[in-house]
Design a protein around this motif. Structure first.
Motif, mmCIF file in Angstrom:
data_model
loop_
_atom_site.group_PDB
_atom_site.id
_atom_site.type_symbol
_atom_site.label_atom_id
_atom_site.label_comp_id
_atom_site.label_asym_id
_atom_site.label_seq_id
_atom_site.Cartn_x
_atom_site.Cartn_y
_atom_site.Cartn_z
ATOM 1 N N MET A 281 42.092 -55.336 99.451
ATOM 2 C CA MET A 281 42.435 -56.475 99.742
ATOM 3 C C MET A 281 43.135 -56.396 101.020
ATOM 4 S SD MET A 281 42.900 -59.615 98.562
ATOM 5 C CE MET A 281 43.066 -59.259 96.874
ATOM 6 N N LYS A 282 43.174 -57.487 102.032
ATOM 7 C CA LYS A 282 43.793 -57.307 103.234
ATOM 8 C C LYS A 282 44.567 -58.277 103.812
ATOM 9 C CE LYS A 282 39.786 -54.305 105.208
ATOM 10 N NZ LYS A 282 38.604 -54.241 106.154
ATOM 11 N N LEU A 283 45.599 -58.373 104.608
ATOM 12 C CA LEU A 283 46.665 -59.363 104.980
ATOM 13 C C LEU A 283 46.814 -59.520 106.278
ATOM 14 C CD1 LEU A 283 48.597 -61.170 103.276
ATOM 15 C CD2 LEU A 283 50.214 -59.256 103.332
ATOM 16 N N LEU A 284 46.970 -60.633 106.952
ATOM 17 C CA LEU A 284 47.461 -60.800 108.370
ATOM 18 C C LEU A 284 48.847 -61.587 108.168
ATOM 19 C CD1 LEU A 284 46.682 -60.814 111.163
ATOM 20 C CD2 LEU A 284 45.734 -63.297 110.801
ATOM 21 N N ALA B 224 50.890 -66.140 106.302
ATOM 22 C CA ALA B 224 50.341 -65.005 105.965
ATOM 23 C C ALA B 224 48.729 -65.560 105.644
ATOM 24 C CB ALA B 224 50.751 -64.130 104.905
ATOM 25 N N VAL B 225 47.729 -64.830 105.718
ATOM 26 C CA VAL B 225 46.282 -64.883 105.219
ATOM 27 C C VAL B 225 45.932 -63.702 104.542
ATOM 28 C CG1 VAL B 225 44.005 -65.412 105.725
ATOM 29 C CG2 VAL B 225 45.910 -66.604 106.974
ATOM 30 N N ALA B 226 45.369 -63.684 103.359
ATOM 31 C CA ALA B 226 44.833 -62.710 102.287
ATOM 32 C C ALA B 226 43.536 -62.936 102.315
ATOM 33 C CB ALA B 226 45.621 -62.437 101.348
ATOM 34 N N TRP B 227 42.453 -61.780 102.170
ATOM 35 C CA TRP B 227 41.158 -61.931 102.173
ATOM 36 C C TRP B 227 40.690 -60.562 101.429
ATOM 37 C CZ3 TRP B 227 43.181 -60.844 106.922
ATOM 38 C CH2 TRP B 227 42.829 -60.050 107.528
ATOM 39 N N GLU B 228 39.628 -60.796 100.704
ATOM 40 C CA GLU B 228 38.994 -59.708 99.962
ATOM 41 C C GLU B 228 37.294 -59.885 100.345
ATOM 42 O OE1 GLU B 228 39.041 -57.557 95.805
ATOM 43 O OE2 GLU B 228 39.383 -59.604 95.929
ATOM 44 N N GLY B 229 36.812 -58.746 100.716
ATOM 45 C CA GLY B 229 35.475 -58.781 101.554
ATOM 46 C C GLY B 229 35.273 -59.486 102.385
ATOM 47 N N ASP B 230 34.442 -60.649 102.093
ATOM 48 C CA ASP B 230 34.288 -61.812 103.030
ATOM 49 C C ASP B 230 34.737 -63.073 102.638
ATOM 50 O OD1 ASP B 230 32.660 -62.877 101.144
ATOM 51 O OD2 ASP B 230 30.665 -62.736 102.125
ATOM 52 N N LEU C 255 53.737 -65.592 99.213
ATOM 53 C CA LEU C 255 52.669 -64.763 98.926
ATOM 54 C C LEU C 255 52.732 -64.151 97.679
ATOM 55 C CD1 LEU C 255 50.401 -63.243 100.560
ATOM 56 C CD2 LEU C 255 52.078 -61.360 100.972
ATOM 57 N N PRO C 256 51.765 -64.284 96.884
ATOM 58 C CA PRO C 256 51.839 -63.741 95.535
ATOM 59 C C PRO C 256 51.973 -62.101 95.691
ATOM 60 C CG PRO C 256 50.264 -65.310 95.617
ATOM 61 C CD PRO C 256 50.631 -64.877 97.126
ATOM 62 N N SER C 257 52.833 -61.477 94.497
ATOM 63 C CA SER C 257 52.977 -60.173 94.551
ATOM 64 C C SER C 257 51.832 -59.283 94.644
ATOM 65 C CB SER C 257 53.996 -59.763 93.430
ATOM 66 O OG SER C 257 53.132 -60.065 92.029
ATOM 67 N N GLU C 258 50.724 -59.467 94.007
ATOM 68 C CA GLU C 258 49.502 -58.855 93.956
ATOM 69 C C GLU C 258 48.921 -58.538 95.123
ATOM 70 O OE1 GLU C 258 46.040 -61.336 93.105
ATOM 71 O OE2 GLU C 258 47.677 -62.771 92.368
ATOM 72 N N TYR C 259 49.221 -59.290 96.397
ATOM 73 C CA TYR C 259 48.934 -58.926 97.692
ATOM 74 C C TYR C 259 49.770 -57.820 98.436
ATOM 75 C CZ TYR C 259 45.776 -62.777 96.932
ATOM 76 O OH TYR C 259 44.919 -63.644 96.375
ATOM 77 N N ALA C 260 51.017 -57.380 97.799
ATOM 78 C CA ALA C 260 51.975 -56.690 98.599
ATOM 79 C C ALA C 260 51.566 -55.366 98.994
ATOM 80 C CB ALA C 260 53.318 -56.562 97.448
ATOM 81 N N ASP C 261 50.443 -54.702 98.538
ATOM 82 C CA ASP C 261 50.166 -53.411 99.004
ATOM 83 C C ASP C 261 48.873 -53.597 99.708
ATOM 84 O OD1 ASP C 261 52.265 -52.230 97.675
ATOM 85 O OD2 ASP C 261 51.160 -52.284 95.607
ATOM 86 N N ALA C 262 48.533 -54.828 100.293
ATOM 87 C CA ALA C 262 47.165 -55.048 100.802
ATOM 88 C C ALA C 262 47.277 -54.280 102.223
ATOM 89 C CB ALA C 262 46.941 -56.554 101.123
ATOM 90 N N GLN C 263 46.203 -54.002 102.742
ATOM 91 C CA GLN C 263 46.296 -53.492 104.192
ATOM 92 C C GLN C 263 46.649 -54.557 105.198
ATOM 93 O OE1 GLN C 263 42.510 -51.831 105.715
ATOM 94 N NE2 GLN C 263 43.090 -51.297 107.448
#
Length: 406
Positions: free
Chosen positions: A1-4, A29-35, A46-54
């Motif tokens: 997962m990646k996060l801007l 914020a914007v989060a994406w996984e793959g494409d 932002l949901p907590s599941e994205y807290a550790d995203a790059q």
């Protein structure tokens, strides 16, 4: 997962909604996984599941969906700077074409160019477009005007799709002009297109759409109808170059045939504007061509007031619009077409996606959509379009991967 993060204003641009609805969110914020986009909204939510995203830093800029240039003539040989000078001295587009220049000049250059040089030239333009935040490009043929050279252009697009990161949407435009060798045999050229080339293009999957230039000195309304109905019968989507230099009914034909878009439209009749709005056919405005040809700009307010979707594109080509700078087209659309910055942004994102049949996956930062976006070095879109610069794009993300970061 990646996060801007560190986004001043995020423009999510919902797929449906009013023409000026771009769904602006501050401190986002914007989060994406793959494409694929997974989250786009307030950082505080932002949901907590994205807290550790790059994490990546937008540097306080605004973020928009990846820009879509939905009308270009990307592959061509040569340039036509001499015609630019001639037009400045008073020659019209039609005068130059009648004298053997214009499209015919580019046809000669394209026929003489090998596929490798055409690919290299187009790839260079695409690289510059990526730096501007463009992630998807519609690309037409139309400078071959015979079987082998039309297919050569479409083969360039097929090669480019696998050799560089931008998404290419190919369009067959064999009905750009009747070539000089068929000038006294128009029926034979129509037969070539309808009986041989269109079926082959469709069978080989070389194009998603078929386009036709309906205009004086190009194709008549009935010729265009035959070409487009043939293309439709072979499973190709439809586009039309319509009413650019005179009112010829092309916009009405686009509505009648269910075309995804009609393009140019500076001289479209009132009844055809209504017909396109009712049919849902996108009106693609090309303000760089109006600038270079010193022709009227598309009256966008009239189109929008009738409920039509208005997209904005460059018309990049060697004659009437020798620039692929989509930001320039956007600012011209705001100033000369009286479109608000929000309407312009829709014109190069969600409306542009609809003009190439990708409205369910592109042109919006909605979860589930393609992870295409651009980071703009401006606090908001008003400042971006007002303060025109060589390039205000700081970062470009295509299908979840960074193409440009500066």
């Amino acid at each position: 997962m990646k996060l801007l993060t560190n986004i001043s204003t995020l423009y999510r641009v919902p797929v449906d909604g009013k023409h000026d609805d771009v769904d602006a969110v501050s401190d986002a914020a914007v989060a994406w996984e793959g494409d694929t986009i997974r989250y786009a909204g307030p950082l505080a939510e932002l949901p907590s599941e994205y807290a550790d995203a790059q994490r990546f830093d937008a540097g306080g800029g605004c973020v928009v969906p990846g820009l879509i240039d939905c009308h270009t003539h990307l592959c061509f040989g040569g340039w036509r700077g001499d015609e630019f000078a001639a037009r400045l001295e008073g020659a019209s587009y039609q005068d130059i074409q009648a004298a053997g220049g214009g499209i015919n000049s580019t046809v000669r250059a394209t026929r003489n160019a090998d596929i490798e040089s055409l690919e290299e030239k187009a790839a260079s333009a695409l690289s510059d477009m990526a730096a501007l935040g463009v992630t998807t490009v519609e690309a037409k043929s139309g400078y071959g005007l015979d079987r082998d050279n039309e297919l050569k252009q479409l083969e360039v697009y097929r090669r480019l799709q696998s050799s560089q990161p931008l998404e290419i949407v190919p369009t067959f435009l064999g009905a750009h002009l009747v070539p000089t060798e068929y000038r006294d045999r128009r029926a034979d050229y129509l037969a070539l297109l309808c009986e041989e080339v269109i079926p082959e293009v469709a069978q080989r999957g070389l194009a998603r759409f078929c386009d036709a230039f309906i205009e004086e000195n190009a194709f008549t309304l009935e010729e265009g109808r035959r070409i487009l109905e043939t293309a439709k019968s072979h499973g190709l989507g439809l586009k039309i170059h319509a009413d650019q230099l005179s009112s010829g009914g092309g916009a009405g034909l686009a509505a009648e045939l269910g075309a995804v878009s009609a393009e140019h439209l500076e001289y479209a009749a009132e009844e055809d504007i209504r017909a396109m709005a009712d049919a849902g056919t996108v009106a693609v405005s090309l303000p760089i061509a109006s600038l270079y040809l010193r022709e009227p700009f598309l009256p966008a307010r009239k189109w929008i007031d009738h409920g039509a979707r208005v997209a904005v594109a460059t018309d990049f080509n060697p004659g009437s619009a020798p620039s692929y700078h989509l930001h320039l087209a956007m600012t011209l659309a705001a100033v000369h077409q009286r479109m608000s910055p929000a309407e312009v942004l829709r014109g190069v994102t969600s409306h542009a996606a609809r003009a190439i049949g990708l409205q369910s996956t592109h042109g919006s930062l909605t979860p589930g959509f393609r992870a295409d976006l651009a980071v703009i070095d401006a606090p908001d879109i008003n400042h971006w379009l007002y303060h025109f610069r060589p390039n205000a794009c700081r970062m470009t993300l295509k299908s979840g991967d960074w193409l440009e970061r500066r």
